[in-house]
Design an enzyme around this catalytic site. Sequence first.
Site, PDB file in Angstrom:
ATOM      1  CE1 TYR A  92      -2.994  -3.048   0.534  1.00  0.00           C
ATOM      2  CE2 TYR A  92      -3.312  -2.420   2.819  1.00  0.00           C
ATOM      3  CZ  TYR A  92      -3.576  -3.265   1.770  1.00  0.00           C
ATOM      4  OH  TYR A  92      -4.431  -4.324   1.957  1.00  0.00           O
ATOM      5  CG  HIS A 100      -0.960  -8.577   1.539  1.00  0.00           C
ATOM      6  ND1 HIS A 100      -0.604  -7.285   1.237  1.00  0.00           N
ATOM      7  CD2 HIS A 100      -2.312  -8.607   1.472  1.00  0.00           C
ATOM      8  CE1 HIS A 100      -1.695  -6.566   0.991  1.00  0.00           C
ATOM      9  NE2 HIS A 100      -2.741  -7.347   1.131  1.00  0.00           N
TER      10      HIS A 100
END
Length: 271
Positions: A32, A92
Amino acid sequence: MASNLTISSTVRLNSGHGLPVLGYGIDSATAYRNQGPSAAAIPSSGVPRSEVFFTTKVPMSGKPLSYDNTISLVNTALEDTKLDYLDLVLIHSPYGGTENRLGAWKALVELVDAGKIRSIGVSNYGVHHLNELEEYIKKLEQERGGPGKGGVISVGQWELHPWLTRPDIVKWCKQRNIAIEAYCPIVRGERWGEPKVKAAAEKYGKTEAQILLRWSIQRGYVPLVKSVTPSRIAENAAIFDFELTEEEVQGIATEDYSPCAWDPTIEPIEK
C-alpha cells in the site's frame, strides 16, 4: 458476548495481546506504500502508542515472498514507521509457493522472538494453506525447542460479509481461537438496498453500513472499516448501542460466493 461490547473492547489473541473488536487501529502494508504516513499519524494524534494497534502485511508485490525478503521488509517497515515494534504482521497472501510461504513464516517467528513484532498471522489463505502452515509450525517446534517455538497464528484476515461467509475457513480459525478480521465488511457499498439489510436498518434506525458492521461483530469477526469522512467515521463507530437478533444474523447471511475484491484463497499449494 456481542451485547456487552463497546468500542474499547478487545479480543485476546493467541499471542496474549489484545486486538480491538472494530478495526479502527491502523492497517497498512508494504504494497500500500502507506506505512510511514500511517505511523506518522500516531504522535500527531496525541493518542498513546500503547493504545494504537498497528498492522502491516508482507509482501504482495515488489520483492517476492521469502524468508530473507520478509526480514528485510519488516526492518524497512520499522524504519519507515519509526516505531519500536509492530503490533501485527500478516503474510499478505499465499502467492509464491510452499517454500517461500513457509520461509516467510519462519522469518516472522524469529522477528517475534527479537521483539520487533508482537503478533503474527496470515491473510487470504485457504484451508489448504492453513493446514500446510499448521504442519510446518509443528515441525518448527521440534526444531526450535518445543511448544510455541514454531510461532502461533494469532490473526487471519479475509474478505468476509453476508455474500462471502467462507464457512470452512471460519470454522478452521474458530477451532483454534484465531481472531478473524473481515475486510470489505460493507462490500464497498455495492449491496445497498438488499431487502434484509434494509429492513434491519429501518427497524433499528441505523444505516445499512451499521447493520453490516454489527452483523460482522455478532458473527465473531473484527470488521476493518475505513473512511476519510469524519461523519462516516463516527457512524461506523456507532454500532454498540443495538443488537441484531440471532434470526436476523442468520437471515442476512447467504450461501453466495461473491467477492468484491480479489480471492487468493483458491491459489493452489504449489505454483
